[in-house]
Scaffold this motif. Sequence first.
Motif, PDB file in Angstrom:
ATOM      1  N   VAL A 179     -12.437  59.663 130.139  1.00 13.75           N
ATOM      2  CA  VAL A 179     -12.345  58.241 130.492  1.00 13.75           C
ATOM      3  C   VAL A 179     -12.872  57.930 131.887  1.00 13.75           C
ATOM      4  O   VAL A 179     -13.198  56.786 132.188  1.00 13.75           O
ATOM      5  CB  VAL A 179     -10.906  57.689 130.353  1.00 13.75           C
ATOM      6  N   LEU A 218      -5.923  74.527 124.243  1.00 14.15           N
ATOM      7  CA  LEU A 218      -5.326  73.471 123.420  1.00 14.15           C
ATOM      8  C   LEU A 218      -4.057  73.989 122.746  1.00 14.15           C
ATOM      9  O   LEU A 218      -4.087  74.993 122.042  1.00 14.15           O
ATOM     10  CB  LEU A 218      -6.333  73.001 122.361  1.00 14.15           C
ATOM     11  N   SER A 219      -2.937  73.288 122.983  1.00 11.25           N
ATOM     12  CA  SER A 219      -1.685  73.722 122.378  1.00 11.25           C
ATOM     13  C   SER A 219      -0.792  72.522 122.062  1.00 11.25           C
ATOM     14  O   SER A 219      -1.129  71.387 122.386  1.00 11.25           O
ATOM     15  CB  SER A 219      -0.965  74.712 123.298  1.00 11.25           C
ATOM     16  N   GLY A 257       1.977  71.777 123.360  1.00 15.27           N
ATOM     17  CA  GLY A 257       2.839  71.464 124.488  1.00 15.27           C
ATOM     18  C   GLY A 257       2.225  72.106 125.719  1.00 15.27           C
ATOM     19  O   GLY A 257       1.502  73.099 125.603  1.00 15.27           O
ATOM     20  N   HIS A 258       2.483  71.545 126.890  1.00 23.00           N
ATOM     21  CA  HIS A 258       1.854  72.114 128.085  1.00 23.00           C
ATOM     22  C   HIS A 258       2.591  73.364 128.577  1.00 23.00           C
ATOM     23  O   HIS A 258       2.062  74.155 129.332  1.00 23.00           O
ATOM     24  CB  HIS A 258       1.753  71.070 129.195  1.00 23.00           C
ATOM     25  N   GLU A 269      -2.401  69.478 126.193  1.00 29.30           N
ATOM     26  CA  GLU A 269      -1.982  68.797 124.973  1.00 29.30           C
ATOM     27  C   GLU A 269      -3.106  67.902 124.471  1.00 29.30           C
ATOM     28  O   GLU A 269      -3.917  67.390 125.245  1.00 29.30           O
ATOM     29  CB  GLU A 269      -0.746  67.948 125.262  1.00 29.30           C
ATOM     30  N   ALA A 270      -3.114  67.692 123.152  1.00 29.36           N
ATOM     31  CA  ALA A 270      -4.204  66.936 122.533  1.00 29.36           C
ATOM     32  C   ALA A 270      -4.272  65.497 123.041  1.00 29.36           C
ATOM     33  O   ALA A 270      -5.333  64.891 123.051  1.00 29.36           O
ATOM     34  CB  ALA A 270      -4.054  66.962 121.015  1.00 29.36           C
ATOM     35  N   ARG A 271      -3.139  64.959 123.524  1.00 30.05           N
ATOM     36  CA  ARG A 271      -3.197  63.566 123.985  1.00 30.05           C
ATOM     37  C   ARG A 271      -3.940  63.441 125.314  1.00 30.05           C
ATOM     38  O   ARG A 271      -4.280  62.339 125.745  1.00 30.05           O
ATOM     39  CB  ARG A 271      -1.803  62.963 124.076  1.00 30.05           C
ATOM     40  N   ASP A 272      -4.189  64.579 125.970  1.00 34.65           N
ATOM     41  CA  ASP A 272      -4.843  64.545 127.280  1.00 34.65           C
ATOM     42  C   ASP A 272      -6.318  64.967 127.250  1.00 34.65           C
ATOM     43  O   ASP A 272      -6.939  65.096 128.305  1.00 34.65           O
ATOM     44  CB  ASP A 272      -4.087  65.457 128.257  1.00 34.65           C
ATOM     45  N   ILE A 273      -6.879  65.177 126.059  1.00 34.52           N
ATOM     46  CA  ILE A 273      -8.250  65.709 126.016  1.00 34.52           C
ATOM     47  C   ILE A 273      -9.271  64.822 126.713  1.00 34.52           C
ATOM     48  O   ILE A 273     -10.241  65.314 127.264  1.00 34.52           O
ATOM     49  CB  ILE A 273      -8.722  66.020 124.563  1.00 34.52           C
ATOM     50  N   PHE A 274      -9.050  63.506 126.702  1.00 37.00           N
ATOM     51  CA  PHE A 274     -10.041  62.599 127.303  1.00 37.00           C
ATOM     52  C   PHE A 274      -9.690  62.216 128.746  1.00 37.00           C
ATOM     53  O   PHE A 274     -10.332  61.356 129.327  1.00 37.00           O
ATOM     54  CB  PHE A 274     -10.165  61.327 126.459  1.00 37.00           C
ATOM     55  N   GLN A 275      -8.649  62.847 129.290  1.00 38.21           N
ATOM     56  CA  GLN A 275      -8.177  62.444 130.616  1.00 38.21           C
ATOM     57  C   GLN A 275      -8.846  63.204 131.765  1.00 38.21           C
ATOM     58  O   GLN A 275      -8.548  62.959 132.937  1.00 38.21           O
ATOM     59  CB  GLN A 275      -6.651  62.597 130.703  1.00 38.21           C
ATOM     60  N   PHE A 295       1.708  73.084 114.231  1.00 38.54           N
ATOM     61  CA  PHE A 295       0.769  73.165 115.345  1.00 38.54           C
ATOM     62  C   PHE A 295      -0.378  72.180 115.131  1.00 38.54           C
ATOM     63  O   PHE A 295      -0.676  71.349 115.984  1.00 38.54           O
ATOM     64  CB  PHE A 295       0.231  74.599 115.473  1.00 38.54           C
ATOM     65  N   ILE A 353      -1.464  68.580 117.025  1.00 35.41           N
ATOM     66  CA  ILE A 353      -2.811  68.307 117.559  1.00 35.41           C
ATOM     67  C   ILE A 353      -3.339  66.999 116.975  1.00 35.41           C
ATOM     68  O   ILE A 353      -3.882  66.149 117.697  1.00 35.41           O
ATOM     69  CB  ILE A 353      -3.781  69.480 117.240  1.00 35.41           C
ATOM     70  N   LYS A 400      -1.274  63.904 118.378  1.00 33.75           N
ATOM     71  CA  LYS A 400      -1.492  63.645 119.801  1.00 33.75           C
ATOM     72  C   LYS A 400      -2.951  63.311 120.111  1.00 33.75           C
ATOM     73  O   LYS A 400      -3.220  62.599 121.075  1.00 33.75           O
ATOM     74  CB  LYS A 400      -1.007  64.832 120.630  1.00 33.75           C
ATOM     75  N   THR A 401      -3.875  63.818 119.300  1.00 33.16           N
ATOM     76  CA  THR A 401      -5.274  63.415 119.483  1.00 33.16           C
ATOM     77  C   THR A 401      -5.410  61.926 119.172  1.00 33.16           C
ATOM     78  O   THR A 401      -6.092  61.193 119.899  1.00 33.16           O
ATOM     79  CB  THR A 401      -6.220  64.225 118.580  1.00 33.16           C
ATOM     80  N   GLN A 417      -3.102  59.602 119.368  1.00 36.82           N
ATOM     81  CA  GLN A 417      -2.492  58.894 120.502  1.00 36.82           C
ATOM     82  C   GLN A 417      -3.420  58.871 121.702  1.00 36.82           C
ATOM     83  O   GLN A 417      -3.616  57.850 122.342  1.00 36.82           O
ATOM     84  CB  GLN A 417      -1.243  59.654 120.939  1.00 36.82           C
ATOM     85  N   GLY A 418      -3.957  60.050 122.029  1.00 44.70           N
ATOM     86  CA  GLY A 418      -4.820  60.193 123.200  1.00 44.70           C
ATOM     87  C   GLY A 418      -6.100  59.390 123.073  1.00 44.70           C
ATOM     88  O   GLY A 418      -6.612  58.856 124.065  1.00 44.70           O
ATOM     89  N   ALA A 434      -7.346  56.452 125.424  1.00 47.39           N
ATOM     90  CA  ALA A 434      -8.657  56.515 126.065  1.00 47.39           C
ATOM     91  C   ALA A 434      -9.454  55.240 125.801  1.00 47.39           C
ATOM     92  O   ALA A 434     -10.089  54.685 126.706  1.00 47.39           O
ATOM     93  CB  ALA A 434      -9.428  57.740 125.574  1.00 47.39           C
ATOM     94  N   ILE A 453     -10.847  52.663 128.594  1.00 50.57           N
ATOM     95  CA  ILE A 453     -12.264  52.315 128.725  1.00 50.57           C
ATOM     96  C   ILE A 453     -12.423  50.796 128.691  1.00 50.57           C
ATOM     97  O   ILE A 453     -13.183  50.219 129.467  1.00 50.57           O
ATOM     98  CB  ILE A 453     -13.099  52.994 127.609  1.00 50.57           C
ATOM     99  N   GLN A 507     -11.539  49.454 131.990  1.00 52.86           N
ATOM    100  CA  GLN A 507     -12.625  49.695 132.947  1.00 52.86           C
ATOM    101  C   GLN A 507     -13.735  48.661 132.782  1.00 52.86           C
ATOM    102  O   GLN A 507     -14.245  48.106 133.745  1.00 52.86           O
ATOM    103  CB  GLN A 507     -13.231  51.087 132.742  1.00 52.86           C
TER     104      GLN A 507
END
Lengths: 357, 357
Positions: free
Chosen positions: A136, A182-183, A185-186, A214-220, B231, B235, B238-239, B241-242, B246, B250, B253
Amino acid sequence: MMVTIAVDAMGGDNAPDVVVSGVIKAAQKGVSICLFGQEQRLVSLLSSFDLEWKTKYAITIVHCPDVIGMEEISVRHIFKQKMSSVYIAIDHLKQKKVAAVVSAGNSTAIHAMATCIIERVAGVLRPALGTFLPTVYGGRVYCLDLGANTDCKPIYLEQFAYMADIYVRELTGILRPRVGLLSNGHEPYKGSSVVKDVFKRLKNSSLNFVGNIEARDIFQGHTDIIVCDGFVGNIMLKTAQGTVKAVTQIIAQEAKASYLSRFLLGITGGLFKKIKSRFDYANVGGALLLGVKEPVVIAHGSSTSEAIENAILFAHEVVLCQYIKKFNQTVQATMQKVSIALDASNSIHAQSQDHPL
Amino acid sequence: MMVTIAVDAMGGDNAPDVVVSGVIKAAQKGVSICLFGQEQRLVSLLSSFDLEWKTKYAITIVHCPDVIGMEEISVRHIFKQKMSSVYIAIDHLKQKKVAAVVSAGNSTAIHAMATCIIERVAGVLRPALGTFLPTVYGGRVYCLDLGANTDCKPIYLEQFAYMADIYVRELTGILRPRVGLLSNGHEPYKGSSVVKDVFKRLKNSSLNFVGNIEARDIFQGHTDIIVCDGFVGNIMLKTAQGTVKAVTQIIAQEAKASYLSRFLLGITGGLFKKIKSRFDYANVGGALLLGVKEPVVIAHGSSTSEAIENAILFAHEVVLCQYIKKFNQTVQATMQKVSIALDASNSIHAQSQDHPL
């Protein structure tokens, strides 16, 4: 010596039409291309684009009678198709008749053939396919594996991390790329048994490992690299795509609800198109298969002609700058160092038992 | 008999404040609640909400000195914490002193304790946690497991499918819910080795199995149920959500880029809030743990007070309509039928070897 890029004309959801259209565009920029596929069909397609293609562009054709569908059942079945465009193209690369292969075909088939025909870099157990995703804040994160490695041992993921580290360092200039795992939980104790094992390995490695992501943070933008197995990587990538699609569908539904919102969304519509394309990896072009001795670029099955063009230009650049040679030397040296540093006997045992397919 | 819902006051990112606030709301609707946590803190919180809480609402407190953090290291460690709010609450459920447990705490801990203290339904190898996700055409899809089952054998996923089928049939009235298996391709040969095995099992089952489903299609309403291991489910969830997060980042922004777009997005902003909340499972309330003998509702760690309230009301409804009893009877009968139909010796062998933790 003229650098020629092999293009699998029959690979992809819209092959050969879209592929040939992309080939013409790349050829217009001066790239020499060898098309692998059904000759008659390709000649007529090329002629429909430009009757003088033979004299104007450096495009040649190698006739391949068979096509590997996107639905082929098993790797064993795939390997029987020695007259297919992918097989013959990769065989030409092996024999150094071409400098690189580009295909938007069945990625399992390409991955399997490239691994077995071209050979892996010494020490590499599983070649892997990655791609850059947008973050992002304008950066990018390199995720791998997104390919065919669905059942991974911990050492494969460890090797993916090392290959990604070298790749990202060379491509972006980042000195110490941050590697995330990638998991679910952190926390270090989170994950499948394989992921937990990989966590320990990466923690003890020389890499700049920042822990689980975590997958929710992939775009962060918290990391430069995300390591996962090919199954999970596929779920992640396609969930992201599917979510963007769902959001745009919901917006379209809402727009129908009233004149005002239709008007407003009409004006802001360009933005959503932009966001959608930002998440759509079909536009990216192609991904380099890491860990094989020669350059193989795999494009998405639903690639547009622009994506095919980009994939060809990317493969061309990789060849011109002799990237693969340098990359593979570093990978080989790193794998040697790692396997010496690790419990040597374990590592050798795993490697000798490990057949790529 | 008065139905009392046990609420783990110390579980969740914003516990106990948000939990107590949710409890007050549910109590205002007439639900009898027993709070488990640090008494002094809870009394002062309840008093700050309403000084007359003792006379106005059916709220009692059971003092529990310990709190299981969201970061607790291992299941073994968790089980030592017998003075924790989760442990004592679940133990009260086991002893039938309360009718259900609601917790927004460490889901691994709740899952593990519920499985071991309350006992599983006969035949169930792994209890599972699912949730309904929205689809773009207004329907819902029930996904499980989204809980703590990270390393799954094929038979676990097969059982998840059966439990989900019963759950969705009873809850939605759909006679033959369409069951999809989350995989990295829709073709039957795609997937990890576990997923491929599960495919065969579901194909041969009595379920309305529609095949593999790709992650990009989860919101398209092609199925009523999506089965995956915990697992991969994590993923996926949370993907999604993430990605929504994102996309909204955007958009924010872009809105800064010009007055016009800021103005337009200001007007359409409510829509994005709506979309975000539609994908945000923290608002959902709570998910019933399937496969244990008594009702345990697990809420998201970052639950709002509304989500806690909803989870309590949901648990209350589950108890009033005696849902768990009916559900468990059907599950038990189904598991028996399945294990007889299947290779009996294999099944019995797996079950006897299978300790839940």
